[in-house]
Design a protein around this motif. Structure first.
Motif, PDB file in Angstrom:
ATOM      1  N   ASN A   1      54.264  51.408  40.051  1.00  0.00           N
ATOM      2  CA  ASN A   1      54.287  50.159  40.226  1.00  0.00           C
ATOM      3  C   ASN A   1      53.063  49.295  40.279  1.00  0.00           C
ATOM      4  OD1 ASN A   1      57.277  49.464  39.590  1.00  0.00           O
ATOM      5  ND2 ASN A   1      58.006  50.443  41.063  1.00  0.00           N
ATOM      6  N   TYR A   2      52.243  50.465  42.284  1.00  0.00           N
ATOM      7  CA  TYR A   2      51.190  50.010  42.266  1.00  0.00           C
ATOM      8  C   TYR A   2      50.271  50.346  41.292  1.00  0.00           C
ATOM      9  CZ  TYR A   2      53.831  51.133  46.619  1.00  0.00           C
ATOM     10  OH  TYR A   2      54.172  50.631  47.691  1.00  0.00           O
ATOM     11  N   ALA A   3      49.893  51.005  40.175  1.00  0.00           N
ATOM     12  CA  ALA A   3      48.704  50.964  39.458  1.00  0.00           C
ATOM     13  C   ALA A   3      49.220  50.007  38.335  1.00  0.00           C
ATOM     14  CB  ALA A   3      49.376  52.086  38.360  1.00  0.00           C
ATOM     15  N   ARG A   4      50.488  48.599  38.408  1.00  0.00           N
ATOM     16  CA  ARG A   4      50.520  48.107  37.623  1.00  0.00           C
ATOM     17  C   ARG A   4      49.899  46.834  38.241  1.00  0.00           C
ATOM     18  NH1 ARG A   4      56.371  45.814  35.625  1.00  0.00           N
ATOM     19  NH2 ARG A   4      56.268  43.876  34.829  1.00  0.00           N
ATOM     20  N   ALA A   5      50.272  47.081  39.769  1.00  0.00           N
ATOM     21  CA  ALA A   5      50.119  45.756  40.287  1.00  0.00           C
ATOM     22  C   ALA A   5      48.477  45.837  40.065  1.00  0.00           C
ATOM     23  CB  ALA A   5      50.526  45.635  41.666  1.00  0.00           C
ATOM     24  N   PHE A   6      47.736  46.688  39.981  1.00  0.00           N
ATOM     25  CA  PHE A   6      46.347  46.490  39.970  1.00  0.00           C
ATOM     26  C   PHE A   6      45.720  46.473  38.847  1.00  0.00           C
ATOM     27  CE2 PHE A   6      46.923  48.049  44.794  1.00  0.00           C
ATOM     28  CZ  PHE A   6      46.098  47.567  45.449  1.00  0.00           C
ATOM     29  N   GLN A   7      46.520  46.503  37.888  1.00  0.00           N
ATOM     30  CA  GLN A   7      46.320  46.248  36.639  1.00  0.00           C
ATOM     31  C   GLN A   7      46.673  45.275  36.462  1.00  0.00           C
ATOM     32  OE1 GLN A   7      47.733  50.214  34.201  1.00  0.00           O
ATOM     33  NE2 GLN A   7      46.121  51.600  35.114  1.00  0.00           N
ATOM     34  N   ASP A   8      47.795  44.133  37.121  1.00  0.00           N
ATOM     35  CA  ASP A   8      48.209  42.702  36.802  1.00  0.00           C
ATOM     36  C   ASP A   8      47.292  41.914  36.311  1.00  0.00           C
ATOM     37  OD1 ASP A   8      49.463  40.823  35.738  1.00  0.00           O
ATOM     38  OD2 ASP A   8      51.005  41.316  37.184  1.00  0.00           O
ATOM     39  N   SER A   9      46.963  41.023  35.814  1.00  0.00           N
ATOM     40  CA  SER A   9      45.285  40.265  36.090  1.00  0.00           C
ATOM     41  C   SER A   9      46.016  38.756  36.442  1.00  0.00           C
ATOM     42  CB  SER A   9      44.699  39.396  35.104  1.00  0.00           C
ATOM     43  OG  SER A   9      45.775  39.320  33.736  1.00  0.00           O
ATOM     44  N   ALA A  10      47.617  39.029  36.573  1.00  0.00           N
ATOM     45  CA  ALA A  10      47.713  37.573  37.232  1.00  0.00           C
ATOM     46  C   ALA A  10      48.176  38.144  38.591  1.00  0.00           C
ATOM     47  CB  ALA A  10      49.043  37.238  36.730  1.00  0.00           C
ATOM     48  N   PHE A  11      49.032  38.831  38.814  1.00  0.00           N
ATOM     49  CA  PHE A  11      49.233  38.990  40.543  1.00  0.00           C
ATOM     50  C   PHE A  11      47.468  39.031  41.890  1.00  0.00           C
ATOM     51  CE2 PHE A  11      49.455  42.827  43.688  1.00  0.00           C
ATOM     52  CZ  PHE A  11      50.716  42.136  44.940  1.00  0.00           C
ATOM     53  N   THR A  12      46.631  39.883  40.736  1.00  0.00           N
ATOM     54  CA  THR A  12      45.348  40.194  41.431  1.00  0.00           C
ATOM     55  C   THR A  12      44.618  39.218  41.450  1.00  0.00           C
ATOM     56  OG1 THR A  12      43.711  41.067  39.235  1.00  0.00           O
ATOM     57  CG2 THR A  12      44.976  42.729  40.850  1.00  0.00           C
ATOM     58  N   GLY A  13      44.717  38.291  40.100  1.00  0.00           N
ATOM     59  CA  GLY A  13      44.401  36.847  40.707  1.00  0.00           C
ATOM     60  C   GLY A  13      44.536  35.662  41.514  1.00  0.00           C
ATOM     61  N   SER A  14      45.778  36.329  41.942  1.00  0.00           N
ATOM     62  CA  SER A  14      46.690  35.380  42.959  1.00  0.00           C
ATOM     63  C   SER A  14      46.060  35.994  43.950  1.00  0.00           C
ATOM     64  CB  SER A  14      48.590  35.803  42.853  1.00  0.00           C
ATOM     65  OG  SER A  14      49.033  36.613  42.997  1.00  0.00           O
ATOM     66  N   LEU A  15      45.339  37.250  44.592  1.00  0.00           N
ATOM     67  CA  LEU A  15      45.495  37.838  45.056  1.00  0.00           C
ATOM     68  C   LEU A  15      44.155  37.042  46.105  1.00  0.00           C
ATOM     69  CD1 LEU A  15      46.412  41.640  45.071  1.00  0.00           C
ATOM     70  CD2 LEU A  15      47.235  39.658  46.629  1.00  0.00           C
ATOM     71  N   GLY A  16      43.030  37.281  44.578  1.00  0.00           N
ATOM     72  CA  GLY A  16      42.037  36.790  44.378  1.00  0.00           C
ATOM     73  C   GLY A  16      41.953  34.798  45.168  1.00  0.00           C
ATOM     74  N   ARG A  17      43.042  34.621  44.913  1.00  0.00           N
ATOM     75  CA  ARG A  17      42.895  32.705  44.667  1.00  0.00           C
ATOM     76  C   ARG A  17      43.109  32.867  45.967  1.00  0.00           C
ATOM     77  NH1 ARG A  17      46.464  32.362  41.300  1.00  0.00           N
ATOM     78  NH2 ARG A  17      44.946  31.860  39.322  1.00  0.00           N
ATOM     79  N   VAL A  18      44.153  33.155  47.279  1.00  0.00           N
ATOM     80  CA  VAL A  18      45.015  33.273  48.086  1.00  0.00           C
ATOM     81  C   VAL A  18      43.278  33.548  49.041  1.00  0.00           C
ATOM     82  CG1 VAL A  18      46.817  33.453  48.120  1.00  0.00           C
ATOM     83  CG2 VAL A  18      46.252  35.016  48.237  1.00  0.00           C
ATOM     84  N   ALA A  19      42.741  34.563  48.608  1.00  0.00           N
ATOM     85  CA  ALA A  19      41.771  35.118  49.546  1.00  0.00           C
ATOM     86  C   ALA A  19      40.569  33.990  49.994  1.00  0.00           C
ATOM     87  CB  ALA A  19      40.994  36.540  49.083  1.00  0.00           C
ATOM     88  N   LEU A  20      40.628  33.603  48.417  1.00  0.00           N
ATOM     89  CA  LEU A  20      39.455  32.111  48.474  1.00  0.00           C
ATOM     90  C   LEU A  20      39.908  30.715  49.195  1.00  0.00           C
ATOM     91  CD1 LEU A  20      36.895  30.501  47.537  1.00  0.00           C
ATOM     92  CD2 LEU A  20      38.768  29.610  45.336  1.00  0.00           C
ATOM     93  N   PHE A  21      41.162  30.434  49.220  1.00  0.00           N
ATOM     94  CA  PHE A  21      42.052  29.728  49.844  1.00  0.00           C
ATOM     95  C   PHE A  21      41.820  29.925  51.548  1.00  0.00           C
ATOM     96  CE2 PHE A  21      46.269  28.350  52.095  1.00  0.00           C
ATOM     97  CZ  PHE A  21      45.736  27.465  52.059  1.00  0.00           C
ATOM     98  N   GLY A  22      41.792  31.215  51.717  1.00  0.00           N
ATOM     99  CA  GLY A  22      41.850  31.634  53.062  1.00  0.00           C
ATOM    100  C   GLY A  22      40.790  31.151  53.931  1.00  0.00           C
ATOM    101  N   LEU A  23      39.592  31.437  53.051  1.00  0.00           N
ATOM    102  CA  LEU A  23      38.333  31.595  53.353  1.00  0.00           C
ATOM    103  C   LEU A  23      37.441  30.357  53.667  1.00  0.00           C
ATOM    104  CD1 LEU A  23      37.008  34.392  51.725  1.00  0.00           C
ATOM    105  CD2 LEU A  23      36.198  34.441  53.835  1.00  0.00           C
ATOM    106  N   VAL A  24      38.439  29.132  52.916  1.00  0.00           N
ATOM    107  CA  VAL A  24      37.786  27.945  53.582  1.00  0.00           C
ATOM    108  C   VAL A  24      38.818  27.194  53.702  1.00  0.00           C
ATOM    109  CG1 VAL A  24      37.597  25.887  51.574  1.00  0.00           C
ATOM    110  CG2 VAL A  24      36.942  28.125  50.566  1.00  0.00           C
ATOM    111  N   GLN A  25      40.060  26.667  53.524  1.00  0.00           N
ATOM    112  CA  GLN A  25      41.138  26.831  54.506  1.00  0.00           C
ATOM    113  C   GLN A  25      40.930  26.556  56.194  1.00  0.00           C
ATOM    114  OE1 GLN A  25      44.513  26.435  55.548  1.00  0.00           O
ATOM    115  NE2 GLN A  25      44.765  25.373  55.939  1.00  0.00           N
ATOM    116  N   VAL A  26      40.914  27.848  56.082  1.00  0.00           N
ATOM    117  CA  VAL A  26      42.002  27.711  57.472  1.00  0.00           C
ATOM    118  C   VAL A  26      40.106  27.574  58.742  1.00  0.00           C
ATOM    119  CG1 VAL A  26      41.396  29.970  58.610  1.00  0.00           C
ATOM    120  CG2 VAL A  26      43.043  30.142  56.828  1.00  0.00           C
TER     121      VAL A  26
END
Length: 272
Positions: A36-61
């Protein structure tokens, strides 16, 4: 109550769901700790969501905390009038439940009913709130509106603990109100700023209500995997609980690492 769900999710993430044949038989769970962990890091939708909230936090907070700090300093100013009214009016958005706030803003953003675009229409332009490049900041606006007042109250309470004689000594030394705010008040509320920053970072990682409510009216700009929690929820809806658990564990570990690093950096800066 706290540890049992965490342990259960961690253990569940070590199993993988296997389907055989044409999917006509019931799926089975097999012990496969890394699948499951290998699949998570290969899942572009999940990794994209991580990057999205990281950008959100860097700007919004930083924007939200800067606004909260500015409001707290203005209300705390010696010459301020109507302090009770402005404290209450700034805090009211936080009292509105998150889902209700998102529904209100969905009306404000809607292409059919947006009063903002109706006012801007005669000027020859409108704001595409649900454009793929803008929708993240539409969500950030809702979060900032909802939480700036809450953080302002925390910072304002910290400002009240500054000894009056310290402020009076600064005034007697000829310091202006701006100088007092920068050199005395802001350093004095550093602990409150760190606390609100950590809470806000954790809150950014848990982003769910606002994009989930806006999703039906976003014309596809907000997919079902827009944030990590939405991605895990999609896995639950598909019946793949171990994969959802793995995504949750990955998110928790990343948030814990970011929070720990932030605390270390801020404590080092304070001791220096």
């Amino acid at each position: 109550m706290y540890l049992a769900p965490i342990v259960y999710a961690a253990v569940s993430s070590l199993y993988a769901v296997r389907r055989s044949g044409l999917g006509l038989t019931a799926p089975t769970r097999v012990f496969d700790p890394l699948a499951n962990y290998a699949r998570a890091f290969q899942d572009s939708a999940f990794t994209g969501s991580l990057g999205r909230v990281a950008l959100f936090g860097l700007v919004q907070v930083p924007v939200m905390l800067g606004l909260a700090l500015g409001l707290a300093l203005l209300i705390d100013a010696k010459s301020a009038r109507g302090k009770g009214f402005f404290r209450l009016s700034s805090f009211v958005p936080y009292a509105v439940p998150g889902v209700s706030a998102a529904l209100i803003w969905s009306f404000m953003y809607s292409t059919q009913s947006s009063p903002v675009n109706r006012l801007l229409g005669p000027l020859g332009f409108t704001v595409p709130f649900f454009d793929e490049d803008l929708v993240l900041w539409s969500v950030a606006n809702i979060v900032t509106w909802s939480w700036a007042g809450y953080n302002m109250i925390i910072i304002y309470a910290a400002l009240q603990s500054i000894p009056a004689e310290v402020l009076e000594a600064a005034r007697m030394d000829g310091a202006s109100a701006l100088r007092i705010a920068w050199s005395v008040k802001i350093p004095a509320v550093r602990g409150a700023l760190v606390l609100t920053a950590v809470f806000s970072v954790i809150g950014s990682a848990q982003l769910f209500n606002e994009p989930a409510v806006l999703q039906p009216v976003s014309a596809g700009a907000i997919p079902s995997t827009y944030t990590p929690i939405m991605s895990a929820q999609s896995a639950v809806a598909a019946g793949n609980y171990p994969y959802a658990a793995a995504q949750s564990v990955v998110l928790a570990l990343l948030v814990g690492a970011v929070s720990f690093t932030f605390f270390k950096l801020t404590s080092r800066g304070g001791s220096a």
